[in-house]
Design a protein around this motif. Structure first.
Motif, PDB file in Angstrom:
ATOM      1  N   PRO A   1       0.819  -1.225   0.000  1.00  0.00           N
ATOM      2  CA  PRO A   1       0.000   0.000   0.000  1.00  0.00           C
ATOM      3  C   PRO A   1       0.846   1.265   0.000  1.00  0.00           C
ATOM      4  O   PRO A   1       2.071   1.213   0.137  1.00  0.00           O
ATOM      5  CB  PRO A   1      -0.786  -0.124   1.309  1.00  0.00           C
ATOM      6  N   ASN A   2       0.185   2.401  -0.143  1.00  0.00           N
ATOM      7  CA  ASN A   2       0.892   3.679  -0.089  1.00  0.00           C
ATOM      8  C   ASN A   2       1.484   3.888   1.312  1.00  0.00           C
ATOM      9  O   ASN A   2       1.060   3.259   2.284  1.00  0.00           O
ATOM     10  CB  ASN A   2      -0.027   4.833  -0.488  1.00  0.00           C
ATOM     11  N   THR A   3       2.457   4.783   1.368  1.00  0.00           N
ATOM     12  CA  THR A   3       3.133   5.072   2.640  1.00  0.00           C
ATOM     13  C   THR A   3       3.026   6.559   2.968  1.00  0.00           C
ATOM     14  O   THR A   3       3.944   7.157   3.532  1.00  0.00           O
ATOM     15  CB  THR A   3       4.613   4.664   2.574  1.00  0.00           C
ATOM     16  N   LYS A   4       1.908   7.154   2.604  1.00  0.00           N
ATOM     17  CA  LYS A   4       1.758   8.597   2.756  1.00  0.00           C
ATOM     18  C   LYS A   4       1.818   9.066   4.205  1.00  0.00           C
ATOM     19  O   LYS A   4       2.061  10.243   4.456  1.00  0.00           O
ATOM     20  CB  LYS A   4       0.446   9.057   2.128  1.00  0.00           C
ATOM     21  N   ASN A   5       1.640   8.166   5.158  1.00  0.00           N
ATOM     22  CA  ASN A   5       1.611   8.572   6.566  1.00  0.00           C
ATOM     23  C   ASN A   5       2.834   8.104   7.354  1.00  0.00           C
ATOM     24  O   ASN A   5       2.813   8.089   8.573  1.00  0.00           O
ATOM     25  CB  ASN A   5       0.342   8.027   7.232  1.00  0.00           C
ATOM     26  N   TYR A   6       3.907   7.743   6.636  1.00  0.00           N
ATOM     27  CA  TYR A   6       5.092   7.209   7.309  1.00  0.00           C
ATOM     28  C   TYR A   6       6.274   8.152   7.259  1.00  0.00           C
ATOM     29  O   TYR A   6       7.414   7.741   7.329  1.00  0.00           O
ATOM     30  CB  TYR A   6       5.485   5.865   6.685  1.00  0.00           C
TER      31      TYR A   6
ATOM     32  N   THR B   1      -0.823   4.860  -4.162  1.00  0.00           N
ATOM     33  CA  THR B   1      -0.791   6.222  -4.687  1.00  0.00           C
ATOM     34  C   THR B   1       0.491   6.970  -4.346  1.00  0.00           C
ATOM     35  O   THR B   1       0.622   8.142  -4.673  1.00  0.00           O
ATOM     36  CB  THR B   1      -1.996   7.027  -4.165  1.00  0.00           C
ATOM     37  N   GLY B   2       1.438   6.314  -3.694  1.00  0.00           N
ATOM     38  CA  GLY B   2       2.725   6.943  -3.439  1.00  0.00           C
ATOM     39  C   GLY B   2       3.016   7.107  -1.971  1.00  0.00           C
ATOM     40  O   GLY B   2       2.490   6.406  -1.115  1.00  0.00           O
ATOM     41  N   GLY B   3       3.877   8.071  -1.668  1.00  0.00           N
ATOM     42  CA  GLY B   3       4.267   8.323  -0.292  1.00  0.00           C
ATOM     43  C   GLY B   3       5.766   8.269  -0.122  1.00  0.00           C
ATOM     44  O   GLY B   3       6.530   8.644  -1.017  1.00  0.00           O
ATOM     45  N   PHE B   4       6.196   7.794   1.019  1.00  0.00           N
ATOM     46  CA  PHE B   4       7.607   7.687   1.370  1.00  0.00           C
ATOM     47  C   PHE B   4       8.150   6.410   0.726  1.00  0.00           C
ATOM     48  O   PHE B   4       7.662   5.314   1.015  1.00  0.00           O
ATOM     49  CB  PHE B   4       7.718   7.638   2.896  1.00  0.00           C
ATOM     50  N   PRO B   5       9.157   6.477  -0.165  1.00  0.00           N
ATOM     51  CA  PRO B   5       9.548   5.299  -0.934  1.00  0.00           C
ATOM     52  C   PRO B   5      10.295   4.236  -0.150  1.00  0.00           C
ATOM     53  O   PRO B   5      10.221   3.051  -0.478  1.00  0.00           O
ATOM     54  CB  PRO B   5      10.452   5.877  -2.030  1.00  0.00           C
ATOM     55  N   PHE B   6      11.004   4.646   0.900  1.00  0.00           N
ATOM     56  CA  PHE B   6      11.933   3.708   1.511  1.00  0.00           C
ATOM     57  C   PHE B   6      11.282   2.529   2.227  1.00  0.00           C
ATOM     58  O   PHE B   6      11.795   1.408   2.151  1.00  0.00           O
ATOM     59  CB  PHE B   6      12.903   4.468   2.417  1.00  0.00           C
TER      60      PHE B   6
ATOM     61  N   SER C   1       3.390   7.918  -8.389  1.00  0.00           N
ATOM     62  CA  SER C   1       4.535   8.464  -7.692  1.00  0.00           C
ATOM     63  C   SER C   1       5.452   7.370  -7.154  1.00  0.00           C
ATOM     64  O   SER C   1       6.037   6.628  -7.928  1.00  0.00           O
ATOM     65  CB  SER C   1       4.047   9.390  -6.586  1.00  0.00           C
ATOM     66  N   ALA C   2       5.609   7.263  -5.826  1.00  0.00           N
ATOM     67  CA  ALA C   2       6.496   6.244  -5.279  1.00  0.00           C
ATOM     68  C   ALA C   2       6.058   4.844  -5.691  1.00  0.00           C
ATOM     69  O   ALA C   2       6.891   3.946  -5.836  1.00  0.00           O
ATOM     70  CB  ALA C   2       6.551   6.347  -3.760  1.00  0.00           C
ATOM     71  N   GLY C   3       4.754   4.642  -5.893  1.00  0.00           N
ATOM     72  CA  GLY C   3       4.276   3.355  -6.395  1.00  0.00           C
ATOM     73  C   GLY C   3       4.790   3.084  -7.797  1.00  0.00           C
ATOM     74  O   GLY C   3       5.131   1.941  -8.143  1.00  0.00           O
TER      75      GLY C   3
END
Length: 335
Positions: A126-131, A176-181, A249-251
C-alpha cells in the motif's frame, strides 16, 4: 536574509503534510518581497518546467511587475501559480497538518500477504503517505513502530517461507505513493545489490540515485543517507506486478525498480499508471511556519536507461483482470 530551507526529496501523490522543523541556523528576517524574489529564482533554477514558454512568460511578467506584498494572503495566489507553472501537476503549495496527535491506529496501511496455489505469493504493497519521518514542535514523531511493522509484515513472512515460494505477485494497484523507503525495504528480496533507480533533472543530468547495498539502502539524491536493513538475498522467481490508474509516484518508482530488477522474469499486468513519474524536493516557507512547497525537480531514470517524464508506465499486458492473468502467466513460468 532568511532563506528557503531545503528539506529532502519525496516521491509522493496526495501526501498529507505534518509540520516539520527545519534544521537551519538563525537568520535575519526577510521581507515578503525579498522572499518572493528568492523563491522565483529557485523556481527558475530547479523546477522541471523552467524552460517552457508558460514559465518564461510568467517569470517575465513577474520581473516587470511592481507588486508590493504586505501579507502572506496577498502573496499566496502568486506563489501557488508560480509553483504549478514551474513545477507541474506533482508540485504543490500545502499547509501543514498539525493534527498528528489525534490520528488513530487505523490511520496506517500495512502490506497484506495471500498464499495462492502452486507457491505463488500475492503481496499488496500500500501507499506510505503517513510514514514520514519528522519533527513536530520540537518533538520527534517518527512513526518507528508503524514504519517497522510495515516492513516486517512482509520480511518476516518471506524469511519463514522463502523455500516454498515459486512466484510473486506484487500488487500496486492502489499504491498512490508516499515515502519510498519502506516500500523498497519491504521488498528488498526482489533486488540484487546495486543501483535501483537514478534521478535526473530537466536537462537529463544525474542528480542522485537510490542504491541497495549489502545491509543498507543508500539515498544520494540530497545527501548520502543509509537506511539500515537486514536484507534477504534476492529470491530468483518470476514476478508479476499489478498496476492501475491509481498507481502513482512512489508506487510507480517501485514498479520500475521491480520490473528492471529482472526484465526476463517479470511482467506488468493491468492499466497505465497515474503519470506522476517525477521526484519532488520539499521546502519550508520561512515567512509562514505552516506552509511548505513541494517542488518537482527531477524524473526517474530506470537502470535500463529510460527516462520517464511524468508519463505513464505501460503494462506488458493491458487487462481488466490483472490478478487472474498474472496467476496464469506465473503458472506457465513455474512449469
Amino acid at each position: 536574509m532568511k532563506k528557503l530551507v531545503k528539506l529532502f526529496i519525496l516521491f509522493f501523490l496526495l501526501f498529507p503534510f505534518i509540520k516539520i522543523d527545519a534544521f537551519a541556523e538563525e537568520q535575519n528576517e526577510q521581507s515578503l518581497n525579498e522572499f518572493y524574489a528568492d523563491f522565483m529564482e529557485l523556481l527558475n533554477t530547479e523546477a522541471i518546467y523552467k524552460d517552457t514558454p508558460e514559465w518564461k512568460e510568467f517569470y517575465s511578467n513577474y520581473q516587470n511587475s511592481d507588486k508590493n506584498y504586505t501579507s502572506f494572503s496577498s502573496l499566496y495566489f502568486d506563489l501557488y501559480d508560480a509553483v504549478k507553472i514551474a513545477g507541474g501537476k506533482h508540485s504543490q503549495l500545502l499547509r501543514a497538518d498539525t493534527g498528528f496527535e489525534n490520528r488513530k491506529a487505523d490511520f496506517y496501511e500495512y502490506p497484506t500477504i495471500e498464499e495462492l496455489d502452486n507457491g505463488i505469493i500475492h503481496i499488496t504493497i500500500p501507499n506510505t503517505k503517513n510514514y514520514l519521518s519528522a519533527v513536530l514542535n520540537g518533538e520527534d514523531i517518527t512513526q518507528l513502530e508503524e514504519y517497522q511493522r510495515y516492513i516486517n509484515t512482509v520480511l518476516d513472512y518471506i524469511r519463514n517461507n522463502k523455500d516454498k515460494i515459486k512466484g510473486f505477485i506484487i500488487d500496486l494497484r492502489n499504491n498512490t505513493g508516499g515515502f519510498p523507503f519502506p516500500m523498497i525495504r519491504a521488498t528488498n528480496f526482489l533486488f540484487n545489490e546495486g543501483k535501483l533507480i537514478e534521478i535526473v533533472n530537466a536537462n537529463e543530468e544525474n542528480i542522485g540515485y537510490i542504491e541497495l547495498q549489502k545491509d543498507s539502502l543508500v539515498d544520494t539524491i540530497e545527501n548520502e543517507v543509509e537506511f539500515y536493513d537486514k536484507r534477504i538475498e534476492k529470491i530468483d522467481v518470476p514476478v508479476a506486478i499489478l498496476t492501475s490508474k491509481n498507481t502513482g509516484s512512489a508506487g510507480e518508482f517501485l514498479c520500475l525498480m521491480i520490473k528492471d530488477a529482472d526484465t526476463n522474469s517479470s511482467k506488468i499486468f493491468g492499466k497505465n499508471t497515474a503519470k506522476y513519474t517525477s521526484a519532488n524536493r520539499m521546502y519550508h516557507l520561512p515567512i509562514e511556519d505552516n506552509y511548505y512547497v513541494n517542488l518537482t525537480v527531477g524524473y526517474p531514470k530506470s537502470i535500463t536507461g529510460k527516462i520517464y517524464k511524468e508519463e505513464p508506465i505501460e503494462p506488458d499486458v493491458e487487462t481488466e483482470t490483472p490478478l487472474e492473468d498474472a496467476v496464469e502467466w506465473l503458472n506457465e513460468m513455474i512449469k
